[in-house]
Design an enzyme around this catalytic site. Structure first.
Site, mmCIF file in Angstrom:
data_model
loop_
_atom_site.group_PDB
_atom_site.id
_atom_site.type_symbol
_atom_site.label_atom_id
_atom_site.label_comp_id
_atom_site.label_asym_id
_atom_site.label_seq_id
_atom_site.Cartn_x
_atom_site.Cartn_y
_atom_site.Cartn_z
ATOM 1 N N ASP A 176 -18.490 99.779 110.278
ATOM 2 C CA ASP A 176 -19.124 100.076 109.052
ATOM 3 C C ASP A 176 -18.364 99.389 107.665
ATOM 4 O O ASP A 176 -17.200 99.048 107.667
ATOM 5 C CB ASP A 176 -18.947 101.511 108.814
ATOM 6 N N LEU A 229 -23.679 88.633 105.664
ATOM 7 C CA LEU A 229 -25.042 88.980 105.398
ATOM 8 C C LEU A 229 -25.243 90.339 105.228
ATOM 9 O O LEU A 229 -26.434 90.796 104.958
ATOM 10 C CB LEU A 229 -26.150 88.300 106.434
ATOM 11 N N SER A 251 -27.603 86.385 95.632
ATOM 12 C CA SER A 251 -28.911 86.632 95.305
ATOM 13 C C SER A 251 -29.078 86.214 93.624
ATOM 14 O O SER A 251 -28.482 86.314 92.946
ATOM 15 C CB SER A 251 -29.285 88.064 95.357
ATOM 16 N N GLU A 288 -30.883 87.995 92.097
ATOM 17 C CA GLU A 288 -30.685 89.235 91.164
ATOM 18 C C GLU A 288 -29.418 89.103 90.326
ATOM 19 O O GLU A 288 -29.500 89.901 89.414
ATOM 20 C CB GLU A 288 -30.642 90.327 92.086
ATOM 21 N N TYR A 338 -28.080 96.579 92.395
ATOM 22 C CA TYR A 338 -28.140 95.535 93.554
ATOM 23 C C TYR A 338 -27.434 94.231 92.961
ATOM 24 O O TYR A 338 -26.308 93.765 93.563
ATOM 25 C CB TYR A 338 -29.233 95.561 94.153
ATOM 26 N N ARG A 349 -39.434 90.685 108.075
ATOM 27 C CA ARG A 349 -38.943 91.323 107.264
ATOM 28 C C ARG A 349 -39.640 92.780 107.112
ATOM 29 O O ARG A 349 -40.680 93.023 107.673
ATOM 30 C CB ARG A 349 -39.784 90.809 105.998
#
Ligand code: NDP
Ligand code: GDR
Length: 330
Positions: A62, A84, A133, A135, A157, A191
């Protein structure tokens, strides 16, 4: 399998059960790389991946387990690490901001540190690619965004990814070949429908067969959507580039969510899409950029990278896939 000249012996891919992880593992296996994939313990997709790509060595760990992450990196001793894994849904990050920070912010820091440690221990260079990203730019004041655009995230995020992005730069300055690929939205038939594109293509096929409606949030948001395997190709090129850098990976063109709906519904045989779409205010985010668009000029110049699939072709392929799925053709 014969290894392609210039490619590494071993690579570690976190998030190997995800959209990008699957395409990347397939690509690396084709090149003759020994691929090791990190999977979340209990991940329901791990068995399917093991059947589809038996060449990939799977390691259960994890992202929140620092010791386990360090152990996997030391066991594999990779020459390339592609990070990733993480919480990839911006919408979900508003519900779980702390878990997002842990999995998408702190875990990359652990992996960077483990990779540098491995490089120091073996004396062999390790190339690290972080899936960063668009973002991180939030609602940027400049368009298109490039590597010099200020990092000013708007979502939990984006903030987690921003921390990881800065840690890549920190470890680069410590001598690791650490690359941040600032990826704009990229899609494929793989996706999950938690993302708007696949939600739309699945709904278009369903509505063409049975009628009905689909609930969506912000239809005016404009995003720079590309084809996922192209973005995986950019990450591989970045890992193998002579110098470690930040690279924006994007198409440079945007479409509104409504444009995506119109095109997908047309491919499914529905002209009057507005009759089948309801706006659900609950699906709007607390904050988000009206438009995100990237300038991938640096990736083009330094990596020789370019997108190969247009927006129109991508939408057509996704709808076709979902239509075949419903007909039982796959
Ligand atoms: P996916 O959501 O398809 O894949 C995410 C992967 O992370 C899955 O394999 C998932 O495993 C794994 N993961 C999640 N939580 C844990 C955990 N606690 N421990 C171990 N593994 C975990 O994402 P994509 O393939 O679309 O994206 C890849 C990366 O690129 C992500 O980091 C994403 O944030 C980033 N990115 C993606 C963009 C896009 O448009 N696709 C654009 C910009 C950045 P499981 O299935 O078991 O949950
Ligand atoms: P995004 O992708 O948040 O950009 O993150 P998503 O497909 O979730 O949203 C794209 C845009 O569509 C609008 N939207 C909806 N989104 C969802 N999920 N569901 C809806 O019903 C809906 N209606 C409208 C959103 O508001 C948004 O504007 C993706 C992920 O891959 C991230 O991991 C990655 O970092 C960024 O792209 C770049």
């Amino acid at each position: 399998m014969q290894r392609t000249p210039g490619v590494p012996a071993r690579a570690l891919v976190t998030g190997v059960t995800g959209q990008d992880g699957g395409y990347l593992a397939e690509r690396l296996v084709r090149e003759g790389v020994q691929v090791h994939g990190l999977v979340r313990p209990g991940c329901p997709d791990a068995d399917g991946l093991a059947r589809r790509l038996p060449q990939v060595h799977l390691h259960a760990a994890d992202l929140s387990d620092e010791d386990a992450l360090r152990r996997v990196v030391a066991q594999v001793a990779p020459q390339e690490v592609y990070n990733l894994a993480g919480i990839s849904s911006v919408a979900y990050s508003w519900q779980e901001p702390v878990a997002t920070a842990r999995l998408s912010g702190l875990a990359p820091a652990v992996l960077l540190d483990a990779a540098l440690h491995e490089q120091d221990r073996t004396g062999e260079p390790v190339a690290f690619v972080q899936a960063s990203s668009a973002e991180i730019f939030g609602a940027a004041e400049v368009a298109p965004q490039d590597e010099s655009t200020p990092v000013r995230p708007l979502s939990p995020y984006g903030a987690a990814k921003a921390y990881a992005h800065h840690m890549v730069q920190v470890y680069r300055s410590r001598g690791l070949h650490a690359t941040s690929c600032i990826l704009f939205n990229h899609e494929s038939p793989r996706r999950p429908p938690t993302f708007v594109t696949r939600k739309i293509t699945q709904a278009a096929v369903r509505i063409a067969r049975e009628g009905g409606t689909v609930e969506l949030g912000n239809l005016e948001a404009r995003r720079d959507w590309g084809w996922a395997p192209d973005y995986v190709d950019a990450m591989v090129r970045a890992a193998r580039h002579a110098t470690a850098e930040d690279f924006v990976v994007a198409t440079g063109t945007t479409h509104a969510v409504a444009d995506f709906v119109a095109l997908a519904f047309r491919h499914a045989g529905i002209e009057d899409w507005r009759a089948h779409v309801r706006v659900d205010e609950a699906l709007r985010r607390p904050a988000e950029a009206r438009e995100q668009v990237g300038d991938a000029g640096k990736a083009r110049r330094l990596l020789g990278w370019a997108p190969t699939v247009t927006f129109e072709e991508m939408v057509a392929r996704m709808v076709q896939h979902d239509r075949d799925d419903v007909r039982g053709d796959r």
